[in-house]
Design an enzyme around this catalytic site. Structure first.
Site, mmCIF file in Angstrom:
data_model
loop_
_atom_site.group_PDB
_atom_site.id
_atom_site.type_symbol
_atom_site.label_atom_id
_atom_site.label_comp_id
_atom_site.label_asym_id
_atom_site.label_seq_id
_atom_site.Cartn_x
_atom_site.Cartn_y
_atom_site.Cartn_z
ATOM 1 N N GLY A 102 0.991 -1.412 0.148
ATOM 2 C CA GLY A 102 -0.234 -0.304 -0.190
ATOM 3 C C GLY A 102 0.633 1.117 0.190
ATOM 4 O O GLY A 102 0.316 2.024 -0.185
ATOM 5 N N MET A 104 2.905 2.425 -2.126
ATOM 6 C CA MET A 104 3.119 3.117 -3.306
ATOM 7 C C MET A 104 1.361 3.179 -4.509
ATOM 8 O O MET A 104 0.488 2.442 -4.068
ATOM 9 C CB MET A 104 4.283 2.456 -4.208
ATOM 10 N N ARG A 337 3.193 -13.206 -3.022
ATOM 11 C CA ARG A 337 3.851 -13.411 -2.154
ATOM 12 C C ARG A 337 4.153 -13.763 -0.725
ATOM 13 O O ARG A 337 2.815 -14.457 -0.108
ATOM 14 C CB ARG A 337 4.007 -11.711 -1.907
ATOM 15 N N TYR A 857 30.599 -16.143 24.120
ATOM 16 C CA TYR A 857 29.465 -16.006 24.896
ATOM 17 C C TYR A 857 28.469 -14.567 24.913
ATOM 18 O O TYR A 857 29.194 -13.850 24.674
ATOM 19 C CB TYR A 857 28.936 -16.984 25.977
#
Ligand code: PEP
Ligand code: MG
Length: 890
Positions: A102, A104, A337, A857
């Site tokens: 949403g 573009m 997608r 660690y």
């Protein structure tokens, strides 16, 4: 296969995503797989980059290539672009490499003009439909290409709906639509000064340019910033033959997720609208029906859609988000997608795909967005909280949120900046509202479905969201949210539960999230795979218990100063600091010793068999005393109120002592090991407490592994001296039991000189723990207490720095020091253990760096442990994959 800059869908595939963008690459992929995709072509992201680098110009010759590709579509579809006979219509859509839902622009039904609309009416034998397409096209073209505000078109539409007494666009008659077209054209001419363009080639060129331009729209820029998408990635443009979901009752359009994006359940999930075009579903202007209902309405189409969904999941080995259109009973796929999903669904889908044999555990782990996973520790409404439900909407994105009601995005943003938590309440959200969505704790919309913009964006951000809450009304003028007897003013508190769809007035108590089975399973896989150990920063027995629960393999940093801060202990600590005579100080220390010992003992018990790293006192002593202003105020009050000489003297002494201890640069002053050297009795007490606790624990059968950590060492002599003190006290306290207490002595590396002379320092150290908070402070010379509020945000916003270095490790500078210190340290002391315990221990990129330089660690706060365990596994997998690539290249 090479990709052309104007590339037909039959060419290329997902491996060309950088050039074709997600939508283009997947359309090509689906076309190759023989799925029902309307033909079209993609203009590549390279053209977009050219467009921007040449001052918003399309490359020379591009439009010829585009028209050539259109001619091919004409042949395939047996239609003509711009002809009144059998007009070809196309859609022009954006398609970036990284999905930006949403953000573009899109233009549908392009190719219509006053002649072709009649051709379309004849061809389809449906004049109403043709005019419906035309009015949609004029509105979209007007707003996308010419930036005419939609409200002007919406007003006309509403007027016609009122006239016809219908609620739905689909009920408008042919005559109404023809009138709307005339009015829309008039609006277009008024607003632009030109008649609506009748030249379809011109329409196409302008639409392509507008879609490229939408890459730099404010909303797209904000979205990229939030999601770290590079600005130079660019968008592709897809031009595709139109198929029509608005051709009557056997047509429709919808969005389908192959699994439930909120829960990850393996059931088809989605919505559709009959007699509608795509924007009607995602725009949330009509409330769609759940996909399961399509089975009864169109069983064949539903069957075909289910088969396509399965095929696409198998092909991509991931959950898909598919857009489809049904044109007079025939199914077309317009997009697929990898589906956005919330963190919980992401874990479930990843775990299920492994169990279904589609992906490996490594692939599943790499698919977890650790940033997103943070949101998983979603809040919920406390079970005991009892409030009347004000309204109920669609549970679009789970989690509970509480905040003050705000009705527009700018206000939401402003209030958030002022420190107020807000709930954004809108009729429906549009991409323009993105900054408001980012600012809000949660989102509530009165219209729109589960795949509306608000739902998709909120889910992507892991924010609680409720959509389609039609029982509510917004009174714009009076700034009120109304439902039956409830009337909520802007600024009043509201609580929403995005998991149940319930809206409550008022502020409710929220509770943090639980850990659930898929997370545990994935954490188990992460633990099997990662090579970096994960320990916790824990300063109390309670923290230690939490850390154990979250999977800590020990304590990597216990900041002992935090043990001095309870109200019962502060006066003793102050007494110790204020003492002028050694004996007075000793007396205070003698009182502190059993308290510290007790804490350490409980921590050893919690961590039975795991290392417990205890850092001796670090901050400057004045931090434990009140500030001078406060003390002086107290003194003045005492003087005016009448005082006892004793009280006054005590205060005066405290002020004198604070002044003595005050430093101009306390962060660079008498703190860390410098303090321990100047006041050895303090460190001696702490060391004694550690070993007395160890002794008692050993006697209880507990395996203790104490690590004594000396802070802020800058010169080996400091460590050498203090190490002798540790060994001496250990010897004295433990006696024979020293055999059962394999303690270690090490240092934090947080002063650049320590890193530069790490070889020397390693001769006296069993371990190094990189205190990257101070190391960053001292390497950059940025005050860690002030920089963010003063200049650092400006630096990051203006890209002077890629990130805030206190959040994401500066691998080029601070990292270089760490890498060097590890190499030098290990060369002098091959048994040296290395780790990180600054805030960077919970950040993915920083963890990747720790893996690369081979630290043993990471230590981070208990609540970050689940994410850190997964990030550590990802770091390991990524390193393995990189090695494999290198080997393959040789
Ligand atoms: C550090 O400096 O990175 C660190 C862990 O110590 P502190 O934050 O307590 O200074
Ligand atoms: Mg430090």
């Amino acid at each position: 296969m090479t990709v052309q800059r104007v590339n037909p869908f039959r060419n290329g595939g997902k491996e060309h995503i950088e050039l074709l963008g997600g939508k283009g690459a997947h359309l090509a992929e689906m076309t190759k797989a023989g799925l029902p995709v309307p033909p079209g072509f993609t203009i590549t992201t390279e053209v977009c980059r050219h467009y921007y680098s040449s001052g918003c110009q399309l490359p020379a010759g591009l439009m010829n290539e585009v028209l050539h590709a259109v001619a091919e579509l004409e042949r395939e579809q047996n239609r003509q672009f711009g002809s009144a006979e059998r007009p070809l219509l196309v859609s022009v859509r954006s398609g970036s490499v990284t999905s930006m839902p949403g953000m573009m622009d899109t233009v549908l039904n392009l190719g219509l003009n006053d002649d072709t609309v009649e051709g379309l009416a004849q061809l389809t034998n449906n004049r109403r439909f043709a005019y419906d397409c035309y009015r949609r096209f004029i509105q979209m073209y007007g707003s996308v290409v010419c930036h005419i505000e939609s409200i002007h078109f919406e007003r006309v539409l509403q007027k016609e709906k009122n006239l016809a007494a219908c609620a739905d666009d689909g009920q408008l008659s042919e005559a109404s639509l023809a009138r709307i077209v005339q009015d829309f054209k008039r609006i277009f001419e008024q607003k632009t000064g030109n008649p609506f363009p009748q030249d379809v080639k011109k329409q196409l060129q302008k639409a392509i340019e507008a879609v490229f331009s939408s890459w730099s729209s404010p909303r797209a820029k904000v979205y990229r910033k939030v999601h770290h998408i590079p600005d130079n990635q660019g968008t592709a443009v897809n031009v595709q033959s139109m198929v029509f979901g608005n051709m009557g009752d056997s047509s429709g359009t919808g969005v389908l997720f192959t699994r439930d994006p909120s829960t990850g359940e393996h059931v088809m999930f989605g919505e559709y609208l009959m007699n509608a075009q795509g924007e009607d579903v995602v725009g949330g202007t009509r409330t769609p029906s759940p996909i399961s209902e399509l089975e009864a309405v169109m069983p064949d189409v539903f069957g075909e859609l289910s088969a396509c969904a399965r095929q696409l999941e198998l092909h991509y080995k991931d959950m898909q988000d598919i857009e489809f259109t049904i044109e007079t009973g025939k199914l077309y796929l317009l997009q697929t997608r990898n589906a956005k999903r919330n963190a919980r669904a992401a874990l479930k889908v990843a775990a299920d795909l492994v169990n279904e044999g589609l992906i490996t555990k490594e692939e599943a782990l790499m698919r977890i967005d650790v940033q997103h996973l943070n949101h998983l520790l979603h809040r919920s409404i406390h079970a005991d909280a009892d409030h009347a439900v004000m309204a109920m909407g669609l549970p679009a994105s789970p989690g509970a949120a509480c905040g003050q009601v705000v009705f527009d995005a700018d206000q939401a943003d402003e209030w958030k900046r002022a420190g107020k938590p807000v709930i954004l309440v809108r009729m429906e959200t549009t991409p323009e509202d993105i900054h408001g969505v980012i600012a809000a704790e949660g989102i509530l919309t009165l219209r729109g479905g589960m795949t509306s913009h608000a739902a998709v964006v909120a889910r992507g951000m892991g924010k609680p969201c409720i959509c389609g809450c039609e029982a509510l009304m917004i009174d714009e003028e009076r700034r009120l949210l109304i439902s039956g007897e409830f009337a909520i003013n802007e600024g009043d508190w509201l609580t929403i539960d995005g998991g149940s769809g319930k809206v409550y007035s008022g502020q409710m108590e929220l509770k943090e999230a639980d850990i659930f089975p898929e997370l545990l399973l994935i954490l188990q896989w992460a633990d099997q795979i990662r090579s970096l150990k994960v320990l916790a920063n824990a300063d109390s027995p309670l923290d230690a218990r939490k850390a154990k629960e979250f999977g800590a393999e020990g304590i990597g940093l216990c900041r002992t100063e935090h043990m001095f801060l309870s109200p019962s202990r502060v006066p003793i600590v102050q007494q110790m600091i204020l003492a002028e005579k050694e004996s007075d100080r000793q007396q205070a220390l003698n009182r502190l010793l059993p308290m510290q010992r007790c804490d350490f003992e409980e921590m050893f018990e919690e961590m039975d068999g795991c290392p417990v790293t205890i850092r001796l006192l670090d901050p400057p002593l004045h931090e434990f005393l009140p500030n001078v202003e406060e003390l002086t105020e107290r003194l003045t009050k005492l003087r005016t109120d009448g005082d006892t000489a004793g009280e006054r003297m005590e205060l005066e002494r405290m002020i004198r002592r604070v002044r003595e201890l005050q430093e101009t640069n306390p962060m660079l002053g008498q703190r860390g090991c410098r303090l321990g050297i100047m006041f050895p009795e303090i460190y001696e007490m702490q060391i004694e407490a550690i070993f007395k606790a160890a002794l008692r624990s050993i006697q209880k059968g507990i395996t203790v592994l104490p690590n004594v950590m000396i802070p802020l060492v800058g010169h080996v002599n400091e460590l050498y001296l203090l190490r002798k003190l540790v060994d001496h006290v250990a010897d004295q306290v433990l006696g024979e039991e020293i055999r059962n207490c394999p303690y270690k002595v090490g240092t934090m590396i947080e002063v650049p000189r320590a890193a530069l002379t790490a070889g020397e320092i390693a001769r006296s150290a069993d371990f190094f723990s990189f205190g990257t908070n101070d190391l960053t402070q001292m390497t950059f010379g940025y005050s860690r207490d002030d920089a963010e509020g003063k200049f650092l945000s400006h630096y990051v916003e203006n890209k002077l720095l890629p990130n805030n270095p206190f959040q994401v490790l500066d691998t080029e500078g601070v990292g270089k020091l760490i890498e060097m210190a590890v190499i030098q340290g290990r060369s002098r002391n091959p048994m040296l253990t290395t780790s990180i315990c600054g805030e960077h221990g919970g950040d993915l990129e920083s963890i990747m760096f720790c893996q690369r330089v081979g630290l043993d660690y990471i230590s981070c706060s208990p609540y970050r442990l689940p994410v850190t365990r997964i990030a550590a596994a990802q770091a390991y997998i990524r390193m393995q994959w990189e090695l494999q690539l290198q080997e393959a290249a040789v």
